[in-house]
Design an enzyme around this catalytic site. Structure first.
Site, PDB file in Angstrom:
ATOM      1  N   CYS A  87       0.771  -1.248   0.000  1.00 32.17           N
ATOM      2  CA  CYS A  87       0.000   0.000   0.000  1.00 32.17           C
ATOM      3  C   CYS A  87       0.805   1.304   0.000  1.00 32.17           C
ATOM      4  O   CYS A  87       0.765   2.073  -0.963  1.00 32.17           O
ATOM      5  CB  CYS A  87      -0.936   0.021   1.202  1.00 32.17           C
ATOM      6  N   HIS A 119      -2.508   6.833   4.506  1.00 33.01           N
ATOM      7  CA  HIS A 119      -1.477   5.811   4.715  1.00 33.01           C
ATOM      8  C   HIS A 119      -0.076   6.269   4.313  1.00 33.01           C
ATOM      9  O   HIS A 119       0.754   5.472   3.876  1.00 33.01           O
ATOM     10  CB  HIS A 119      -1.851   4.523   3.957  1.00 33.01           C
TER      11      HIS A 119
END
Length: 673
Positions: free
Chosen positions: A249, A324
């Site tokens: 990610c 993130h």
């Protein structure tokens, strides 16, 4: 008569060796300024506390040099965080449930200053430091009753051990990065962008899914329907060979926003929360120190992001969903070019997890702090926010918008809203995608009703391949692997008002990757320097991506041997990939006797070379594929090693891979002279 606990000042080998270790840790901490050393230091403190407690119980002695070694390590860690801390210094001392908004807790987040860091870190180290010297002083002072002294020392030793563990759990882990900083050239570049916008400038909507596999959309062969996702490709372009620039990610998101491989910013692994509330081992704070280099806790603020470029060009910018890329200071989305952020700073399987609303580097909790257990409203809430924000931009401003829609789905654990439970008949994973697809359709209908759909560039892709569920189609591997299934992802592009750039419903077969998005959108939107003479590309740093406009126009070759696609993992280039015209291969003298007639059916051949890659078959987890060459043109599943057939090409690709790896190591931030 019971033996009294006493101080032993003699230089004995083992205690003195422990002192040397503590002194070395202190020196290394202050010289290198690396957070990983602080982790080693507090671990050393825990071990020393246990050793001293055992010394009291068994030997009835406190070794002077053990105390001094422990104090030295404590002092090094304390001074490091005071002088090199990146916030006020309180670390995880206050529960994450408070929200960690710098507006609400000015001393608990943000830069702070020397005195707040001094106070904060002093508070954190105080219990273990006080216990250490209490143990020493109790042992030094003569009590009338030996039993009282011994018991007091044991209690102090127990307290020291507990306090040392407590320090591990609460220590401040937010520190300043130790690397070349590019702030001056970053600011100069953004100031030099032409900010004159007009109604002709297209809006941009980048939709980034999380762990969605290549085969998870029906346009790529999914066994269920995703009509609104498909509509992007059906009314635009569908790329059959598009790659993320990493198979997990955070690094992929770095690549998408900067046009640079994540090695450039030391962000080439999962980024963990720094604001975890008190929990065993405080693992999500300590992991960044272990996984990232040079104290990075996210995407460095002096990286140039797409959001900053579009904001400098006069666009309104908003981010919605999963960030993130860091959760404080320079790492926050609204300190990285976004005017507004709604969503979570973290991934949905880590603690803490909750949605925030953020502007100007300040944020407040949107729906409470206990969303980890029930995320069933996430899709609806994110849709409501981006829908409301786009409506505000189109009705109340003359600016075009850049919207970065980063749904957290279908990253595990998957959740779905009540009205979509069971709707697909294929389980929660597909229900979740179905719900996202539905709300995506609602967003498209809103854009059409507001007259903005025609002049909005819509990009749809995924950050990497699937993990626990999901489809890669026929590709090998999945998330966190450098095989095709880990990095080959859906990519669709729609722009109805594209001026003849492409015809709707077409496909593009040439390979491209996520770092290419940065230069592509700059070129498509005509973002130029202040004189309007040249496209606004940074000149102070390496941009790894290449504009896809020629691929979009004519499906022209993009990633040749000079500009290969990289497949990376943990600061290592695991594979390189490039495409060459077939006749370039078949015309080589060394291959004239090989049977390659079947390859001549293709105009281009795409080669992918692994120097050393772990086996994706868990039954043979200890085996590695070394010196493997694949031709993806006829072997998309990476099933056969072609090195024995094309050894010269394998050697050339190995040499190229090693040169790229060396360049990364010599110039990690990609700074240009």
């Amino acid at each position: 008569m019971k033996k009294n606990v006493e101080i032993d000042k003699k230089i004995k080998v083992f205690p003195f060796a422990l002192f040397i270790i503590g002194a070395v840790i202190c020196a290394v901490q202050l010289i290198t300024r690396q957070n990983i050393v602080a982790v080693v230091s507090v671990g050393y403190g825990c071990i020393m506390a246990a050793v001293m407690l055992l010394s009291v119980v068994i030997k009835k002695k406190i070794y002077f040099w053990e105390v001094i070694g422990t104090a030295a390590a404590q002092l090094g860690t304390f001074l490091f965080h005071v002088f090199c801390g990146a916030d006020a210094g309180f670390g995880a001392f206050i529960s994450g449930k408070a929200g960690w908004s710098s507006a609400e807790h000015p001393l608990m987040a943000g830069d702070g200053n020397f005195f707040t860091r001094l106070a904060g870190n002093a508070l954190l180290v105080l219990p273990s430091a006080a216990a250490l010297w209490a143990l020493f002083l109790i042992a030094k002072k003569t009590f009338k009753k030996p039993a009282a002294k011994n018991i007091s020392c044991i209690l102090a030793g127990v307290f020291l051990t507990g306090a040392s563990v407590f320090y591990v759990l609460t220590m401040n882990m937010r520190t300043k990065p130790v690397t070349d900083r590019l702030w001056e050239s970053h600011d100069d570049y953004l100031k030099n962008i032409d900010n004159r916008t007009s109604s002709e400038k297209p809006n941009v909507l980048v939709i980034l899914t999380d762990d969605l596999g290549y085969g998870d959309v029906s346009l790529n062969g999914a066994i269920y329907d995703t009509p609104n996702i498909d509509s992007i490709g059906e009314n635009g372009l569908n790329f059959t060979d598009f790659y993320s620039s990493y198979s997990v990610c955070s690094p992929a998101r770095f690549a998408a926003l900067t046009g640079r491989y994540p090695y450039r910013g030391y962000a080439d692994n999962v980024i963990y929360p720094t604001v975890d509330c008190f929990s065993p081992f405080a693992q999500t704070r300590i992991f960044n120190s272990v996984e990232m280099l040079n104290n990075t806790d996210g995407m460095l603020g002096d990286e140039i992001t797409l959001a900053e470029v579009f904001k400098a060009a006069g666009y309104s910018t908003g981010c919605f969903g999963k960030w993130h890329l860091g959760d404080y200071g320079e790492y926050l989305p609204t300190n990285q070019g976004f005017d507004y952020f709604y969503g979570s700073h973290h991934v949905n399987d880590m603690k803490p997890f909750y949605h925030v609303r953020e502007a100007g580097g300040e944020y407040t909790v949107a729906h409470g702090t206990d969303e980890l257990k029930d995320q069933s409203n996430a899709t609806k809430w994110i849709h409501e926010e981006i829908s409301s924000w786009i409506k505000e931009q189109t009705e109340n401003t003359d600016k075009p918008f850049f919207a970065y829609y980063t749904t957290p789905w279908p990253h595990a654990p998957v959740f779905v809203g009540d009205e979509f439970k069971g709707k697909s008949g294929m389980g929660t994973y597909v229900d979740c995608i179905t719900e996202f697809d539905y709300y995506l359709g609602e967003l498209f209908r809103q854009l059409e009703a507001e007259g903005e759909l025609e002049n909005t560039i819509i990009v749809f892709t995924s950050d990497n391949g699937p993990a626990l569920e999901g489809s890669t189609g026929t590709l090998r591997g999945g998330k966190y692997l450098a095989y095709e299934g880990g990095q080959k992802v859906p990519f669709m592009l729609r722009w109805d008002k594209n001026g003849g750039l492409f015809n709707k419903g077409e496909t593009r077969a040439q390979s491209a990757t996520l770092v290419d998005l940065f230069p592509t959108l700059i070129e498509m939107c005509g973002i130029t320097d202040d004189g309007g003479k040249a496209l606004a590309m940074p000149g102070d740093r390496v941009i790894d991506g290449v504009s896809m406009v020629d691929v979009i126009k004519n499906d022209e070759l993009l990633h040749s041997p000079e500009v290969p696609i990289l497949h990376m993992k943990r600061r290592k280039v695991k594979a390189i990939q490039y495409t060459v015209p077939t006749d370039v291969v078949t015309s080589r003298a060394e291959y004239k006797d090989y049977k390659y007639d079947y390859l001549k059916e293709n105009d281009y051949l795409t080669f992918k070379y692994f120097k050393n890659i772990q086996n994706d078959n868990s039954a043979f987890f200890d085996k590695y594929r070394k010196n493997w060459l694949h031709i993806l043109t006829d072997d998309k599943g990476e099933n056969y090693n072609r090195t024995p057939v094309f050894p010269e090409i394998a050697d050339e690709m190995k040499t190229r891979l090693e040169a790229i790896q060396k360049d990364f190591e010599n110039n990690p931030r990609g700074v240009k002279d």
